[in-house]
Design an enzyme around this catalytic site. Structure first.
Site, short mmCIF file in Angstrom:
data_model
loop_
_atom_site.label_atom_id
_atom_site.label_comp_id
_atom_site.label_asym_id
_atom_site.label_seq_id
_atom_site.Cartn_x
_atom_site.Cartn_y
_atom_site.Cartn_z
N HIS A 1 0.88 -1.17 0.00
CA HIS A 1 0.00 0.00 0.00
C HIS A 1 0.92 1.22 0.00
O HIS A 1 2.05 1.17 0.53
CB HIS A 1 -0.83 -0.06 1.29
CG HIS A 1 -1.89 0.97 1.41
ND1 HIS A 1 -1.62 2.28 1.76
CD2 HIS A 1 -3.24 0.90 1.27
CE1 HIS A 1 -2.77 2.95 1.82
NE2 HIS A 1 -3.76 2.15 1.53
N GLN B 1 -4.06 -5.25 7.28
CA GLN B 1 -5.11 -6.19 6.84
C GLN B 1 -5.08 -7.50 7.63
O GLN B 1 -5.80 -8.44 7.27
CB GLN B 1 -4.96 -6.48 5.34
CG GLN B 1 -5.12 -5.28 4.44
CD GLN B 1 -6.52 -4.64 4.53
OE1 GLN B 1 -7.48 -5.26 4.98
NE2 GLN B 1 -6.62 -3.38 4.14
N1 PLP Z 1 -1.43 -0.67 4.67
C1 PLP Z 1 -2.35 -1.49 4.13
C2 PLP Z 1 -1.95 -2.87 3.73
C3 PLP Z 1 -3.67 -1.04 3.97
O1 PLP Z 1 -4.57 -1.84 3.45
C4 PLP Z 1 -3.99 0.29 4.35
C5 PLP Z 1 -5.35 0.81 4.14
O2 PLP Z 1 -6.20 0.20 3.56
C6 PLP Z 1 -2.99 1.09 4.90
C7 PLP Z 1 -1.72 0.58 5.05
C8 PLP Z 1 -3.30 2.48 5.35
O3 PLP Z 1 -4.15 2.40 6.44
P1 PLP Z 1 -4.75 3.67 7.18
O4 PLP Z 1 -5.90 4.10 6.38
O5 PLP Z 1 -5.12 3.12 8.52
O6 PLP Z 1 -3.68 4.67 7.28
#
Ligand code: PLP
Length: 394
Positions: free
Chosen positions: A112, A190
């Site tokens: 991500h 996740q």
């Molecule tokens: N990392 C992963 C694998 C995610 O799926 C997400 C959001 O969907 C994030 C990081 C970012 O999360 P947040 O919205 O809590 O900052």
């Protein structure tokens, strides 16, 4: 016994739609919302400041959540720093680690943006970034072995990808990183609350409050195994022991990492939400979500004109209807049956665009999703796919 009907009563919104966007953010249970209302109506004050009874109660309830989260994750609560979200947690590590020019970070092509951009941004500080290749949503640990070098300071990887739901061998990767003298950060966005996870073998773990833990938006945490590896990146009130005009001394961690007024109601609500996850048992949640993933996979993969990208059993299911823009498909699912899914590149452009240039439609299931909802979803995709092939059908 997984009592789905009773669980769903905690989430009134579920009677109004089919919510298949839990990988983005989950619904918040009634008990967490009630706890937040109680904070506002009965005792709202600031955390850690002031001797009056409202401030004491607020501080107690806020710190109670740290204890609850520590027990849930099997770690010392004193090593959990509350953050706004996963992104904030990863950035706290990225900017707080003491980097030297020439240090190296290894990440993967599965990340991500929250676990990619902060490391890319370190280029300005002379830190090099290596990105491990991926195949079908997995990294090969032997690629990590080959990439590690005496310059590697940190390996950072997600536990479960938000595009495909594939699970990475993070324990094995941690062993490799540690054997090479590097630290490891795991992005548990996740996985926390979705599957059993032991986090004490990692140096940093970024945990969202608002996904598998069912907490409200604006909550998250960073697990820090050894605070000596991390400096504070944000200065202000609530983190200092003493301040003179010549300088300041910091409170011990985790307080020194939580400057300013935190998301007090959110953290209090998070504590109640985690208690619900504990009651359900994360192993049972995992079993339930895996079964839903299998049902959705079997349903979608039997439809002609639908390409499924995720593996069978993943509750994070990416797919496309042939010849149809993912956003158009998501809009039609919503219009036809009030089905809420995500579409596009899922804040993971490198991975999602490797599946299809415009990304995918992503249905993601949660602990509260029912097999009946998955069935309606599959049937609706089937109607959309057949209408795409034969525009006269409905
Ligand atoms: N990392 C992963 C694998 C995610 O799926 C997400 C959001 O969907 C994030 C990081 C970012 O999360 P947040 O919205 O809590 O900052």
């Amino acid at each position: 016994m997984y009592d789905l009907a009773r669980l769903r009563e905690e989430f009134p919104v579920l009677s109004t739609c089919i919510y298949l966007d839990s990988a983005s953010t989950t619904q918040t249970p009634r008990r967490a919302v009630d706890a937040m209302c109680a904070y506002f109506y009965e005792y709202a004050a600031n955390h850690g400041r002031g001797a009056h009874h409202l401030a004491r109660k607020t501080t107690e309830r806020y710190e109670e959540t740290r204890e609850i989260l520590g027990v849930f994750l099997g770690v010392d609560p004193g090593h959990l720093v509350f953050t706004k979200n996963t992104t904030d947690a990863i950035n706290m590590a990225a900017h707080g680690i003491c980097w030297r020019e020439g240090d190296e970070v290894i990440t993967t092509a599965l990340e991500h943006h929250a676990n990619l951009l902060p490391w890319m941004a370190l280029k300005e500080r002379g830190v090099d970034l290596k990105i491990l290749p991926q195949k079908n949503g997995f990294v090969d640990p032997s690629d990590l072995q080959d990439a590690l070098s005496p310059r590697t300071k940190l390996v950072t990887v997600n536990h479960v990808t938000n595009v495909l739901g594939t699970v990475q061998p993070v324990e094995e990767m941690a062993r490799m990183a540690h054997d090479a003298g590097a630290m490891i950060l795991v992005d548990a966005a996740q996985s926390a609350g979705h599957m059993p996870i032991r986090i004490d073998g990692f140096d940093f773990v970024a945990v969202p409050g608002h996904k598998g833990l069912l907490g409200p938006q604006g909550t998250g945490a960073l697990y820090v195994k050894d605070y000596s590896a991390l400096s504070i990146t944000c200065h202000g009130g609530g983190i200092v022991e003493e301040v003179t005009l010549q300088g300041f001394t910091l409170l011990p961690p985790p307080a020194r990492f939580e400057p300013g007024t935190p998301n007090i109601p959110g953290v209090i609500g998070l504590g109640k939400a985690i208690q619900l996850v504990e009651e359900l048992r994360v192993e049972e949640i995992h079993r339930h979500e895996t079964r839903l993933g299998e049902q959705a996979y079997d349903g979608l993969s039997s439809i002609s004109g639908v390409a499924v990208f995720s593996p069978r059993g993943s509750p994070v299911l990416s797919f496309n209807v042939d010849g149809m823009d993912p956003h158009a498909c998501a809009e039609e699912l919503d219009r036809r049956e009030g089905i809420c899914v995500r579409s596009g590149l899922h804040c993971a452009h490198p991975l999602a665009s490797s599946l299809s240039p415009g990304g995918t439609v992503r249905a993601s299931m949660g602990c509260y999703t029912s097999p009946g909802e998955v069935q309606v979803f599959v049937e609706t995709v089937e109607k959309i796919a057949s209408r795409k092939k034969n525009p006269r059908s409905r």
